[in-house]
Design a protein around this motif. Structure first.
Motif, mmCIF file in Angstrom:
data_model
loop_
_atom_site.group_PDB
_atom_site.id
_atom_site.type_symbol
_atom_site.label_atom_id
_atom_site.label_comp_id
_atom_site.label_asym_id
_atom_site.label_seq_id
_atom_site.Cartn_x
_atom_site.Cartn_y
_atom_site.Cartn_z
ATOM 1 N N ALA A 1 -52.581 -4.266 4.054
ATOM 2 C CA ALA A 1 -53.912 -4.629 3.570
ATOM 3 C C ALA A 1 -54.373 -5.914 4.236
ATOM 4 C CB ALA A 1 -53.891 -4.785 2.052
ATOM 5 N N GLN A 2 -53.419 -6.845 4.387
ATOM 6 C CA GLN A 2 -53.734 -8.118 5.026
ATOM 7 C C GLN A 2 -54.152 -7.909 6.486
ATOM 8 O OE1 GLN A 2 -50.568 -10.557 3.824
ATOM 9 N NE2 GLN A 2 -51.928 -12.221 3.283
ATOM 10 N N PHE A 3 -53.404 -7.034 7.184
ATOM 11 C CA PHE A 3 -53.719 -6.762 8.587
ATOM 12 C C PHE A 3 -55.088 -6.126 8.740
ATOM 13 C CE2 PHE A 3 -48.997 -6.519 9.856
ATOM 14 C CZ PHE A 3 -48.985 -7.886 9.994
ATOM 15 N N LEU A 4 -55.505 -5.379 7.704
ATOM 16 C CA LEU A 4 -56.812 -4.735 7.768
ATOM 17 C C LEU A 4 -57.943 -5.728 7.506
ATOM 18 C CD1 LEU A 4 -56.050 -1.373 5.986
ATOM 19 C CD2 LEU A 4 -56.650 -1.712 8.377
ATOM 20 N N GLY A 5 -57.584 -6.972 7.303
ATOM 21 C CA GLY A 5 -58.605 -7.998 7.121
ATOM 22 C C GLY A 5 -59.000 -8.218 5.682
ATOM 23 N N ILE A 6 -58.238 -7.621 4.756
ATOM 24 C CA ILE A 6 -58.554 -7.837 3.340
ATOM 25 C C ILE A 6 -57.992 -9.191 2.922
ATOM 26 C CG2 ILE A 6 -58.063 -7.014 1.006
ATOM 27 C CD1 ILE A 6 -57.874 -4.194 2.213
ATOM 28 N N VAL B 1 -56.251 -10.615 0.624
ATOM 29 C CA VAL B 1 -55.435 -10.134 -0.493
ATOM 30 C C VAL B 1 -55.481 -11.094 -1.668
ATOM 31 C CG1 VAL B 1 -53.061 -9.729 -1.188
ATOM 32 C CG2 VAL B 1 -53.914 -8.742 0.928
ATOM 33 N N GLU B 2 -55.367 -12.391 -1.355
ATOM 34 C CA GLU B 2 -55.280 -13.362 -2.440
ATOM 35 C C GLU B 2 -56.520 -13.367 -3.309
ATOM 36 O OE1 GLU B 2 -54.286 -16.818 -0.267
ATOM 37 O OE2 GLU B 2 -52.242 -16.121 0.089
ATOM 38 N N ARG B 3 -57.691 -13.255 -2.671
ATOM 39 C CA ARG B 3 -58.923 -13.236 -3.461
ATOM 40 C C ARG B 3 -58.958 -12.042 -4.393
ATOM 41 N NH1 ARG B 3 -63.531 -14.188 0.941
ATOM 42 N NH2 ARG B 3 -62.495 -15.933 1.962
ATOM 43 N N TYR B 4 -58.448 -10.903 -3.920
ATOM 44 C CA TYR B 4 -58.466 -9.705 -4.758
ATOM 45 C C TYR B 4 -57.476 -9.826 -5.907
ATOM 46 C CZ TYR B 4 -61.663 -7.408 -1.645
ATOM 47 O OH TYR B 4 -62.787 -7.089 -0.955
ATOM 48 N N VAL B 5 -56.308 -10.431 -5.632
ATOM 49 C CA VAL B 5 -55.353 -10.654 -6.720
ATOM 50 C C VAL B 5 -55.981 -11.570 -7.763
ATOM 51 C CG1 VAL B 5 -53.119 -11.659 -7.320
ATOM 52 C CG2 VAL B 5 -53.325 -10.253 -5.278
ATOM 53 N N TRP B 6 -56.693 -12.575 -7.286
ATOM 54 C CA TRP B 6 -57.402 -13.487 -8.186
ATOM 55 C C TRP B 6 -58.384 -12.702 -9.050
ATOM 56 C CZ3 TRP B 6 -60.859 -18.132 -6.125
ATOM 57 C CH2 TRP B 6 -61.273 -18.901 -7.211
ATOM 58 N N ALA B 7 -59.166 -11.832 -8.404
ATOM 59 C CA ALA B 7 -60.145 -11.028 -9.146
ATOM 60 C C ALA B 7 -59.447 -10.170 -10.194
ATOM 61 C CB ALA B 7 -60.934 -10.149 -8.178
ATOM 62 N N SER B 8 -58.374 -9.519 -9.781
ATOM 63 C CA SER B 8 -57.637 -8.657 -10.702
ATOM 64 C C SER B 8 -57.112 -9.462 -11.886
ATOM 65 C CB SER B 8 -56.485 -7.992 -9.946
ATOM 66 O OG SER B 8 -55.766 -7.140 -10.782
ATOM 67 N N PHE B 9 -56.586 -10.650 -11.573
ATOM 68 C CA PHE B 9 -56.022 -11.515 -12.609
ATOM 69 C C PHE B 9 -57.101 -11.955 -13.592
ATOM 70 C CE2 PHE B 9 -54.332 -15.601 -14.170
ATOM 71 C CZ PHE B 9 -53.101 -15.180 -14.602
ATOM 72 N N ALA B 10 -58.269 -12.334 -13.052
ATOM 73 C CA ALA B 10 -59.354 -12.806 -13.918
ATOM 74 C C ALA B 10 -59.882 -11.682 -14.809
ATOM 75 C CB ALA B 10 -60.484 -13.386 -13.061
#
Lengths: 289, 314
Positions: free
Chosen positions: B198-203, B205-214
């Motif tokens: 996912a990281q290699f695809l330019g996502i 990742v950390e921002r999405y984990v943050w979103a999921s967590f929030a």
């Protein structure tokens, strides 16, 4: 100043407990790749068994019998439950499994010995105060420090000097190679798990003399133990000792200045360590991520 | 596709008609409300655990904070039950949003540990701050107020409160369902399946984990708010790590790869807690613990995981 010395020394004792617990947990994490949430449960079981045996066989034999029985229980649990987790790539499953087992231990202990706390009798010779010059100090507390120190030295000596201990250390580095060299790694892991739970049981018996015995005493201790391991660095035994002493001392010193924060300070330390240096003080990079 | 429609229809039909059929099988409405409250919290957690692949062991913090938010709001500020629920939800969500950046970089066991650490910090604050939170004894002295609709006033008795909870449960579950079908939800699953790719695809990742967590925190806050109203009481125990563990048990037992898994897990958990403790008052934890061990050893994808496997094989 007296208060600081008193609380600081109490913190040191607390830290020594955490260090002993963290050593066992760290051994199990490193070789068995199992995050043992039931470690606090083994501590409680060791303490209660010693409490039950002490009136019949006396304090000193019970001090050893309790932990040994906790170690035997550890082997049984490893053989029946934990072993099936070795093939799983994600260590989270072992955490979940042992969490379920921790619930059972707490429940069974409560059923057998009751929900109320019970006091643990210690020999009169150890219960008397040694010094009141600077601060109040019972002989038992000094004894606890000495016993934990001896146990730690004995463990490190075992790991360095005995053939079995060397195999455990080699297994921590590369279990596959050790297995290829003809060592029975199943036995190695079983014994290692038992050593870990034995240390937990020993910590439990020693703690029982200071605190009251209660079925839930494992709940707070297991979390503090995880904190010690994470702060010291997962994968480092020496780090676990350091982490345990550090958080114990920090909690003690906080008690002297701002008692309300004494429980929370260890979690703040862990949070800071995880942010600033995620692998812990002495841990390896990238382990268990 | 059609199977999913049937399953969803059946679940909602059963939930809507619970007031009619539950007494027939010996249940009572307060129990059903408890199931929904915990199911909602576990579904929020499952967004992280099952769909983003992050093992959170501190979800009780946001569950409890939602409860304290609602309780304190009702005590000091308003008599509107609905506003209090909204306030509790926001408190849980904001807390998770603020602490998200601390957890989003960690993975695996470290993620579990840092979430526990944050949860325990909140637990000890709630336990020690006597003047504000009521300390160890918990916060009481507030109660759910009747709902005013302009034309009628509805007192929240057991049945009415169940439907009150169901209303918010539907909102929460709806939000999660929409999310999982959106690109955001698909990104979460991509992170779970292969974080590095996912990281290699330019996502990011950390921002999405943050979103999921929030979002998980927001849902947990909502559930916690309802929990406080259910009991008219909130205690620090609701923030303790054991409560987080209970939520994890529910999600894993029911099936963490399934949308309805946490609901099934909550039914089993709360059901066993209620049923077993009426026969063995102190031993329900052994039943839960045993069942959980069996689940982890033999069906790690939970009860719905087995059913789905059977359905696929057939």
């Amino acid at each position: 100043m007296e208060l600081l010395l008193f609380d600081g020394f109490n913190g040191l004792i607390q830290g020594a407990f955490y260090a002993l617990m963290a050593l066992g947990l760290s051994l199990i994490i490193s070789l068995n790749s199992v995050i043992n949430f039931a470690h606090g449960g083994f501590m409680v079981v060791g303490a209660y068994l010693a409490f039950t045996l002490a009136p019949y066989i006396g304090f000193w034999p019970a001090l050893f019998a309790g932990p040994i029985l906790a170690g035997i229980l550890g082997i049984l649990v490893e053989r029946t439950l934990v072993r099936s987790m070795y093939g799983r790539s994600d260590p989270i499953y072992s955490l979940l499994l042992t969490f379920g087992f921790a619930l059972i231990i707490e429940d069974v202990v409560r059923t057998i010995w009751g929900a109320q706390g019970v006091p643990f009798e210690i020999p009169a010779a150890l219960g008397s105060p040694v010094s009141t010059t600077y601060f109040f100090l019972t002989g038992y507390r000094l004894f606890v420090i000495a016993a934990i120190g001896l146990a730690t030295i004995a463990l490190f000596a075992f790991l360095r000097l005995s053939r079995f201990g060397i195999r455990i250390r080699a297994g921590i580095l590369d279990l596959e190679t050790v297995s290829a060299l003809g060592v029975n790694v199943y036995l190695l892991r079983s014994v290692n798990f038992a050593i870990g739970t034995l240390l937990a049981g020993f910590a439990g018996v020693l703690a029982a003399g200071v605190l009251q015995l209660a079925p839930t005493m494992g709940d707070d201790v297991i979390m503090a133990t995880f904190v010690a391991v994470v702060v010291g660095g997962i994968g480092s035994l020496f780090g676990s000792v350091l982490g345990g002493l550090l958080i114990g001392l920090a909690a003690g010193i906080t008690t002297a200045y701002y008692p309300a924060a004494s429980d929370v300070v260890i979690y703040v330390i862990m949070a800071v360590v995880l942010i600033v240096r995620p692998r812990g003080l002495l841990g390896q990079e990238g382990l268990f991520e | 596709m059609s199977r999913r429609v049937y399953v969803n229809g059946a679940v909602w039909l059963l939930l809507l008609t619970a007031a009619w059929w539950l007494p027939l099988i010996g249940g009572y409405m307060a129990l059903a409300s408890r199931v929904l409250v915990y199911a909602l919290a576990a579904m929020g957690l499952n967004l992280l655990l099952g769909f983003t692949g992050c093992m959170s062991f501190g979800e009780a913090a946001y569950f409890g904070l939602g409860g304290y938010g609602t309780g304190l709001f009702l005590t000091h500020l308003t008599h509107s039950t609905v506003l209090a629920v909204v306030a509790g939800t926001i408190v849980g969500g904001i807390a998770a949003f603020i602490f998200g950046p601390l957890v989003m970089r960690r993975r695996g066991i470290y993620f579990a540990m840092i979430t526990v650490a944050i949860g325990q910090i909140f637990y000890f604050i709630a336990e020690r701050w006597n003047s504000f939170t009521g300390g160890e004894d918990g916060l009481s002295g507030f109660s759910r107020q009747p709902l005013h609709f302009g034309f009628a006033t509805v007192p929240l008795n057991a049945v009415a409160f169940y439907y009150f909870v169901l209303f918010f449960f539907a909102i929460g579950a709806g939000v999660i369902a929409l999310l999982l079908h959106s690109p955001l939800g698909h990104t979460f699953v991509a992170i779970r399946e292969n974080r590095r790719r996912a990281q290699f695809l330019g996502i990011h990742v950390e921002r999405y984990v943050w979103a999921s967590f929030a979002i998980a925190g927001l849902i947990a806050g909502l559930a916690g708010a309802l929990n406080a109203l259910q009991n008219n009481f909130i205690s620090p125990i609701n923030l303790y790590w054991v409560e987080s563990g209970n939520l994890v048990i529910m999600a894993v037992l029911g099936g963490m790869r399934s949308f309805w898994g946490p609901l099934v897990g909550a039914i089993i958990f709360v059901g066993i807690q209620d049923y077993v403790s009426s026969y063995f008052p102190n031993n329900w934890e052994t039943f839960i613990g045993g069942l959980f061990i069996i689940a982890v050893m033999f069906f790690p994808n939970g009860i719905l995981g087995i059913i789905r496997q059977r359905a696929k094989a057939a």
